[in-house]
Design an enzyme around this catalytic site. Structure first.
Site, PDB file in Angstrom:
ATOM      1  N   HIS A 298     -55.728  15.328  37.774  1.00  0.00           N
ATOM      2  CA  HIS A 298     -55.140  13.989  37.571  1.00  0.00           C
ATOM      3  C   HIS A 298     -54.259  13.664  38.768  1.00  0.00           C
ATOM      4  O   HIS A 298     -53.486  14.509  39.227  1.00  0.00           O
ATOM      5  CB  HIS A 298     -54.316  13.996  36.281  1.00  0.00           C
ATOM      6  CG  HIS A 298     -53.930  12.633  35.800  1.00  0.00           C
ATOM      7  ND1 HIS A 298     -53.039  11.826  36.478  1.00  0.00           N
ATOM      8  CD2 HIS A 298     -54.326  11.916  34.711  1.00  0.00           C
ATOM      9  CE1 HIS A 298     -52.903  10.680  35.818  1.00  0.00           C
ATOM     10  NE2 HIS A 298     -53.670  10.710  34.749  1.00  0.00           N
ATOM     11  N   GLU A 311     -51.527   7.239  33.229  1.00  0.00           N
ATOM     12  CA  GLU A 311     -52.299   6.209  33.922  1.00  0.00           C
ATOM     13  C   GLU A 311     -51.861   4.810  33.478  1.00  0.00           C
ATOM     14  O   GLU A 311     -52.102   3.812  34.169  1.00  0.00           O
ATOM     15  CB  GLU A 311     -53.786   6.403  33.586  1.00  0.00           C
ATOM     16  CG  GLU A 311     -54.726   5.824  34.577  1.00  0.00           C
ATOM     17  CD  GLU A 311     -56.053   6.562  34.518  1.00  0.00           C
ATOM     18  OE1 GLU A 311     -56.220   7.511  35.316  1.00  0.00           O
ATOM     19  OE2 GLU A 311     -56.886   6.215  33.686  1.00  0.00           O
ATOM     20  N   ARG A 314     -50.036   2.831  36.134  1.00  0.00           N
ATOM     21  CA  ARG A 314     -50.901   2.070  37.053  1.00  0.00           C
ATOM     22  C   ARG A 314     -51.643   0.971  36.301  1.00  0.00           C
ATOM     23  O   ARG A 314     -51.836  -0.135  36.805  1.00  0.00           O
ATOM     24  CB  ARG A 314     -51.897   3.009  37.739  1.00  0.00           C
ATOM     25  CG  ARG A 314     -51.280   3.768  38.919  1.00  0.00           C
ATOM     26  CD  ARG A 314     -52.226   4.826  39.459  1.00  0.00           C
ATOM     27  NE  ARG A 314     -52.384   5.922  38.520  1.00  0.00           N
ATOM     28  CZ  ARG A 314     -53.528   6.533  38.228  1.00  0.00           C
ATOM     29  NH1 ARG A 314     -54.648   6.172  38.828  1.00  0.00           N
ATOM     30  NH2 ARG A 314     -53.567   7.520  37.347  1.00  0.00           N
ATOM     31  N   ARG A 335     -60.134   8.964  38.563  1.00  0.00           N
ATOM     32  CA  ARG A 335     -59.114   9.973  38.842  1.00  0.00           C
ATOM     33  C   ARG A 335     -59.487  10.907  39.992  1.00  0.00           C
ATOM     34  O   ARG A 335     -58.618  11.297  40.783  1.00  0.00           O
ATOM     35  CB  ARG A 335     -58.877  10.811  37.581  1.00  0.00           C
ATOM     36  CG  ARG A 335     -58.200  10.018  36.522  1.00  0.00           C
ATOM     37  CD  ARG A 335     -58.108  10.772  35.239  1.00  0.00           C
ATOM     38  NE  ARG A 335     -57.337   9.983  34.298  1.00  0.00           N
ATOM     39  CZ  ARG A 335     -57.100  10.355  33.059  1.00  0.00           C
ATOM     40  NH1 ARG A 335     -57.578  11.489  32.589  1.00  0.00           N
ATOM     41  NH2 ARG A 335     -56.379   9.593  32.263  1.00  0.00           N
ATOM     42  N   HIS A 438     -55.729  18.758  34.677  1.00  0.00           N
ATOM     43  CA  HIS A 438     -55.409  17.887  33.547  1.00  0.00           C
ATOM     44  C   HIS A 438     -56.370  18.027  32.364  1.00  0.00           C
ATOM     45  O   HIS A 438     -55.969  17.906  31.221  1.00  0.00           O
ATOM     46  CB  HIS A 438     -55.432  16.443  34.045  1.00  0.00           C
ATOM     47  CG  HIS A 438     -55.076  15.448  33.004  1.00  0.00           C
ATOM     48  ND1 HIS A 438     -53.892  15.519  32.301  1.00  0.00           N
ATOM     49  CD2 HIS A 438     -55.725  14.345  32.532  1.00  0.00           C
ATOM     50  CE1 HIS A 438     -53.840  14.508  31.457  1.00  0.00           C
ATOM     51  NE2 HIS A 438     -54.935  13.792  31.565  1.00  0.00           N
ATOM     52  N   HIS A 439     -57.626  18.293  32.649  1.00  0.00           N
ATOM     53  CA  HIS A 439     -58.604  18.266  31.555  1.00  0.00           C
ATOM     54  C   HIS A 439     -59.792  19.114  31.953  1.00  0.00           C
ATOM     55  O   HIS A 439     -60.234  19.047  33.100  1.00  0.00           O
ATOM     56  CB  HIS A 439     -59.056  16.817  31.323  1.00  0.00           C
ATOM     57  CG  HIS A 439     -59.913  16.641  30.116  1.00  0.00           C
ATOM     58  ND1 HIS A 439     -61.286  16.641  30.158  1.00  0.00           N
ATOM     59  CD2 HIS A 439     -59.592  16.451  28.818  1.00  0.00           C
ATOM     60  CE1 HIS A 439     -61.768  16.464  28.942  1.00  0.00           C
ATOM     61  NE2 HIS A 439     -60.753  16.344  28.116  1.00  0.00           N
ATOM     62  N   ARG A 478     -63.872  12.543  33.836  1.00  0.00           N
ATOM     63  CA  ARG A 478     -63.536  11.838  32.585  1.00  0.00           C
ATOM     64  C   ARG A 478     -62.727  10.572  32.886  1.00  0.00           C
ATOM     65  O   ARG A 478     -61.785  10.595  33.666  1.00  0.00           O
ATOM     66  CB  ARG A 478     -62.722  12.745  31.669  1.00  0.00           C
ATOM     67  CG  ARG A 478     -62.256  12.041  30.407  1.00  0.00           C
ATOM     68  CD  ARG A 478     -61.569  12.982  29.461  1.00  0.00           C
ATOM     69  NE  ARG A 478     -60.267  13.414  29.897  1.00  0.00           N
ATOM     70  CZ  ARG A 478     -59.133  12.734  29.736  1.00  0.00           C
ATOM     71  NH1 ARG A 478     -59.157  11.540  29.166  1.00  0.00           N
ATOM     72  NH2 ARG A 478     -57.985  13.232  30.138  1.00  0.00           N
TER      73      ARG A 478
END
Ligand SMILES: Cc1cc2nc3c(=O)[nH]c(=O)nc-3n(C[C@H](O)[C@H](O)[C@H](O)COP(=O)(O)OP(=O)(O)OC[C@H]3O[C@@H](n4cnc5c(N)ncnc54)[C@H](O)[C@@H]3O)c2cc1C
Length: 507
Positions: A298, A311, A314, A335, A438-439, A478
């Site tokens: 991220h 996010e 933004r 991302r 992040h994921h 993602r």
């Protein structure tokens, strides 16, 4: 009303969230730190409260054993209960919520009643296309169709349980306003977990914490239950079906390094329980995995704590500038691309810049201020001095950006979304960020019924999985807001499908 089977352990979810914010070592440290801090949390936190079932109430047999009390597990339990089942949730950490509790943006969904009421034109096809584009065309398209086609009904299902996500904004990679958030625009995670827990209490679904599932048991090709370590004691719990909702592996340094040596040493935003246990247990049963090397970085993470800057900031209109005070990329790109643009800067970090009006629209900013990561000044020039940027350059960047918002045309970087508001109302703010793990987009392979698949494509009988433990749906990248959609849509489906299986095949 307190049910007799629920213990009196009461823990402030938000306080514990802070305690677990930096965890990234894949160990079990949080058990002791969170437990020992719980009494303090009760006093200091006016936030949501969590209550769990007394360990003495644990039975030897349930219709459905759900492993992991994040959003996917809790959704599965509620839909299984709706189907007349007797499910149990086993959670290894001292609190429920996992990464779901940390979710700071919202949930993507298309063709919702809330979009319609707000005049937002969207379609399931557009949601599908945006996600496929974000995932570089590598998403499992069957899973993706199921996700988008069932996203609006998941929003309705949550609303029917008093969990109303009617504040809609932009997220990176989405062509329209699609990310659904709580009414006041606050972070989705604590609100969602509170709401799911409230329903779990009302439905009297047993939820045990400090209950670490170590093995999924199988006899003659059929899953029969799990082994769990609870309060230091090993127990075997029988279940006619098992639903694995243990989340991803973003906090397991060894697994990250195994699949992505280039990410060694990266800070992680994920919760301490995100150690990939479900993936390992399912692999032991012959379950297949997919996309294990697809790990999302991220772009906006505070480096010394691993704290994610949502996010949403933004999405509500913030810009990114480099140490020279200049924009350098379309902030609302996907991302992976925004992260790469930051990493390519000589300093490898950037500043998010926004104004007071944005801070009012994105409630998360209050929390970031409390955490001491926000630099504040009355004017843009004063802000520039505080972050060691040339004041004239930053002023020029803001003026150019505000003109782009007025013209609805970003000539410099082609940004097309999140241009509803300019940045003109002081005080002004800056947060220094850089990319962080992040994921984990890879995981076990499932079909649209959430059945766990073997390498040959056939299901493991009686075994279901949903959420970040699964792979394929997000492809190589993602889109923000799609993980919460994933856990709600497929968590709900896992509860329903495992219930159907138990009705047809259970004892
Ligand atoms: C900081 C942050 C912000 C995010 N914001 C957003 C957002 O705004 N929108 C969005 O779509 N996505 C967001 N995401 C991603 C999203 O939150 C997660 O992908 C999603 O919540 C995962 O849900 P889950 O139910 O699959 O897993 P989790 O919520 O992680 O739950 C899994 C649970 O299983 C437990 N568990 C693990 N192993 C075991 C075991 N052996 N035995 C028992 N229990 C076990 C874990 O402790 C955990 O509680 C964010 C992620 C982070 C880290």
């Amino acid at each position: 009303m307190k049910k007799s089977g629920w213990s009196k352990w009461v823990i402030g979810a938000a306080s514990l969230l802070l305690l677990s914010a930096c965890g990234a070592d894949g160990g079990t440290k949080a058990s002791s730190s969170a437990a020992s801090s719980s009494s303090e949390s009760e006093v200091t936190s006016g936030a949501s409260q969590q209550e769990y079932t007394d360990p003495a109430e644990l039975k030897d047999q349930y219709d459905i054993v759900i492993v992991g009390a994040g959003g996917a597990g809790m959704a599965a339990s509620l839909s299984a209960k709706d189907a007349g089942m007797n499910p149990v949730i086993l959670e290894k950490m001292p609190i429920a919520g996992g990464n779901t509790l940390k979710s700071s943006g919202g949930m993507n969904a298309s063709e919702t009643k809330f979009q319609e009421a707000q005049g937002i034109e969207d379609s399931n096809e557009q949601f599908f296309e945006d996600t496929l584009k974000g995932g570089k065309g590598t998403n499992d398209q069957e899973l993706l169709h199921y996700l988008v086609d069932n996203s609006a009904s998941a929003i309705d299902w949550l609303d029917s349980m008093g969990i109303t996500l009617d504040n809609i904004s932009y997220s990176g990679g989405a062509s329209v306003k699609r990310i659904h958030r709580p009414h006041d625009g606050s972070a989705v995670g604590t609100y969602l977990v509170d709401g799911l827990l409230r329903n779990i209490h009302e439905q009297e679904i047993p939820l045990f914490v400090n209950a670490d599932v170590t093995k999924i048991n199988e006899t003659d090709g059929k899953v029969t239950g799990v082994n769990v370590k609870i309060n230091g004691e090993e127990k075997e719990i029988a279940g006619d079906a098992v639903v694995v909702t243990t989340g991803g592996f973003g906090s397991n340094k060894e697994l990250i390094e195994k699949y992505r040596p280039d990410l060694k040493g990266y800070v992680s935003t994920t919760s301490e329980g995100s150690t990939g246990d479900g993936i390992k247990m399912i692999e032991e049963l012959g379950g297949a995995t997919v996309d294990m090397d697809q790990i999302q970085v991220h772009p906006t993470v505070v480096q010394d704590t691993g704290m994610l800057i949502s996010e949403t900031v933004r999405g509500e209109g913030a810009i990114l500038v480099n140490q020279q005070g200049e924009r350098f990329y379309n902030e609302l790109e996907t991302r992976d691309n925004v992260s790469a643009a930051i990493t390519d800067l000589p300093e490898s970090y950037a500043y998010l810049i926004f104004d007071n009006a944005l801070a009012g629209r994105a409630k998360q900013v209050d929390y970031y201020k409390e955490q001491g990561v926000v630099v504040e000044a009355d004017t843009i020039e004063a802000l520039a001095e505080k972050i060691d940027v040339d004041p004239a350059t930053l002023k020029k960047t803001l003026d150019t950006w505000n003109q782009a918002v007025a013209d609805k045309a970003d000539k410099d970087f082609g940004r097309e979304t999140a241009m509803d508001y300019d940045l003109t109302e002081g005080p002004f703010y800056a947060i220094q960020i850089a990319p962080g793990i992040h994921h984990t987009m890879g995981g076990v392979k499932i079909n649209t019924k959430t059945q766990v698949l073997k390498e040959d494509g056939t299901p493991i009988t009686g075994l279901y999985a949903a959420g970040e433990v699964t792979g394929g749906i997000h492809g190589q990248n993602r889109i923000g807001g799609n993980a919460v959609a994933d856990i709600m849509v497929f968590g709900r489906q896992a509860g329903a499908q495992s219930s159907d299986y138990v009705k047809e095949n259970g004892k």
